[in-house]
Design a protein around this motif. Structure first.
Motif, mmCIF file in Angstrom:
data_model
loop_
_atom_site.group_PDB
_atom_site.id
_atom_site.type_symbol
_atom_site.label_atom_id
_atom_site.label_comp_id
_atom_site.label_asym_id
_atom_site.label_seq_id
_atom_site.Cartn_x
_atom_site.Cartn_y
_atom_site.Cartn_z
ATOM 1 N N TRP A 34 -50.714 -78.301 39.993
ATOM 2 C CA TRP A 34 -52.354 -78.733 40.548
ATOM 3 C C TRP A 34 -53.080 -77.645 40.894
ATOM 4 O O TRP A 34 -54.268 -77.603 40.513
ATOM 5 C CB TRP A 34 -51.914 -79.496 41.738
ATOM 6 N N PHE A 35 -52.337 -76.341 41.397
ATOM 7 C CA PHE A 35 -53.196 -75.329 41.826
ATOM 8 C C PHE A 35 -53.746 -74.837 40.523
ATOM 9 O O PHE A 35 -54.845 -74.420 40.442
ATOM 10 C CB PHE A 35 -52.552 -74.375 42.684
ATOM 11 N N LEU A 36 -53.041 -74.667 39.500
ATOM 12 C CA LEU A 36 -53.259 -74.045 38.091
ATOM 13 C C LEU A 36 -54.235 -74.787 37.624
ATOM 14 O O LEU A 36 -55.202 -74.300 37.020
ATOM 15 C CB LEU A 36 -52.022 -73.765 37.277
ATOM 16 N N ALA A 37 -54.335 -76.163 37.646
ATOM 17 C CA ALA A 37 -55.368 -77.152 37.039
ATOM 18 C C ALA A 37 -56.507 -76.845 37.685
ATOM 19 O O ALA A 37 -57.727 -76.994 37.075
ATOM 20 C CB ALA A 37 -54.727 -78.455 37.103
ATOM 21 N N ALA A 38 -56.398 -76.694 39.099
ATOM 22 C CA ALA A 38 -57.865 -76.461 39.811
ATOM 23 C C ALA A 38 -58.476 -75.284 39.582
ATOM 24 O O ALA A 38 -59.667 -75.106 39.294
ATOM 25 C CB ALA A 38 -57.761 -76.647 41.416
ATOM 26 N N MET A 39 -57.714 -73.998 39.293
ATOM 27 C CA MET A 39 -58.130 -72.871 39.043
ATOM 28 C C MET A 39 -58.856 -73.017 37.585
ATOM 29 O O MET A 39 -59.888 -72.448 37.269
ATOM 30 C CB MET A 39 -57.015 -71.883 39.020
ATOM 31 N N ALA A 40 -58.104 -73.729 36.525
ATOM 32 C CA ALA A 40 -58.658 -73.818 35.219
ATOM 33 C C ALA A 40 -60.039 -74.493 35.376
ATOM 34 O O ALA A 40 -61.044 -74.270 34.356
ATOM 35 C CB ALA A 40 -57.811 -74.714 34.379
ATOM 36 N N LEU A 41 -60.315 -75.437 36.171
ATOM 37 C CA LEU A 41 -61.490 -76.324 36.142
ATOM 38 C C LEU A 41 -62.476 -75.329 36.886
ATOM 39 O O LEU A 41 -63.891 -75.476 36.392
ATOM 40 C CB LEU A 41 -61.355 -77.413 37.017
ATOM 41 N N VAL A 42 -62.216 -74.668 37.836
ATOM 42 C CA VAL A 42 -63.016 -73.567 38.245
ATOM 43 C C VAL A 42 -63.567 -72.588 37.513
ATOM 44 O O VAL A 42 -64.760 -72.384 37.508
ATOM 45 C CB VAL A 42 -62.471 -73.105 39.743
ATOM 46 N N ALA A 43 -62.617 -72.184 36.786
ATOM 47 C CA ALA A 43 -63.071 -71.116 35.399
ATOM 48 C C ALA A 43 -64.004 -71.754 34.455
ATOM 49 O O ALA A 43 -64.903 -71.154 34.163
ATOM 50 C CB ALA A 43 -61.803 -70.516 34.998
ATOM 51 N N ALA A 44 -63.877 -73.073 34.193
ATOM 52 C CA ALA A 44 -64.673 -73.604 33.242
ATOM 53 C C ALA A 44 -65.832 -73.805 33.745
ATOM 54 O O ALA A 44 -66.969 -73.558 33.138
ATOM 55 C CB ALA A 44 -64.014 -75.053 32.814
ATOM 56 N N TYR A 45 -65.909 -74.203 35.105
ATOM 57 C CA TYR A 45 -67.362 -74.256 35.589
ATOM 58 C C TYR A 45 -68.078 -72.741 35.500
ATOM 59 O O TYR A 45 -69.347 -72.927 35.574
ATOM 60 C CB TYR A 45 -67.063 -75.025 37.001
ATOM 61 N N LEU A 46 -67.375 -72.132 36.165
ATOM 62 C CA LEU A 46 -67.990 -70.698 36.309
ATOM 63 C C LEU A 46 -68.529 -70.076 34.692
ATOM 64 O O LEU A 46 -69.433 -69.455 34.740
ATOM 65 C CB LEU A 46 -67.140 -69.627 36.814
ATOM 66 N N LEU A 47 -67.771 -70.525 33.819
ATOM 67 C CA LEU A 47 -68.361 -70.316 32.539
ATOM 68 C C LEU A 47 -69.569 -71.024 31.950
ATOM 69 O O LEU A 47 -70.166 -70.491 31.215
ATOM 70 C CB LEU A 47 -67.301 -70.486 31.294
ATOM 71 N N THR A 48 -69.798 -72.007 32.569
ATOM 72 C CA THR A 48 -71.150 -72.625 32.275
ATOM 73 C C THR A 48 -72.092 -72.112 33.228
ATOM 74 O O THR A 48 -73.298 -72.719 32.542
ATOM 75 C CB THR A 48 -70.824 -74.313 32.776
#
Length: 53
Positions: A34-48
């Motif tokens: 779950w933590f890795l999934a959340a970090m992937a979503l945060v990284a995707a948001y930061l890339l936008t």
């Protein structure tokens, strides 16, 4: 492009966490997925976000 890939990765990680929960896996493994999934979503948001001025 990379944000879409990271969102797909987050979906796979979340699905893995749900599957591990159904298999009575250790809590630390489920929480880490779950933590890795959340970090992937945060990284995707930061890339936008555009470059700061």
């Amino acid at each position: 492009m990379w944000s879409v890939v990271l969102m797909g990765l987050a979906g796979l990680l979340a699905g893995g966490a749900i599957a591990f929960r159904g298999q009575q896996a250790p809590k630390w493994l489920i929480i880490s997925f779950w933590f890795l999934a959340a970090m992937a979503l945060v990284a995707a948001y930061l890339l936008t976000l555009g470059p700061a001025e």
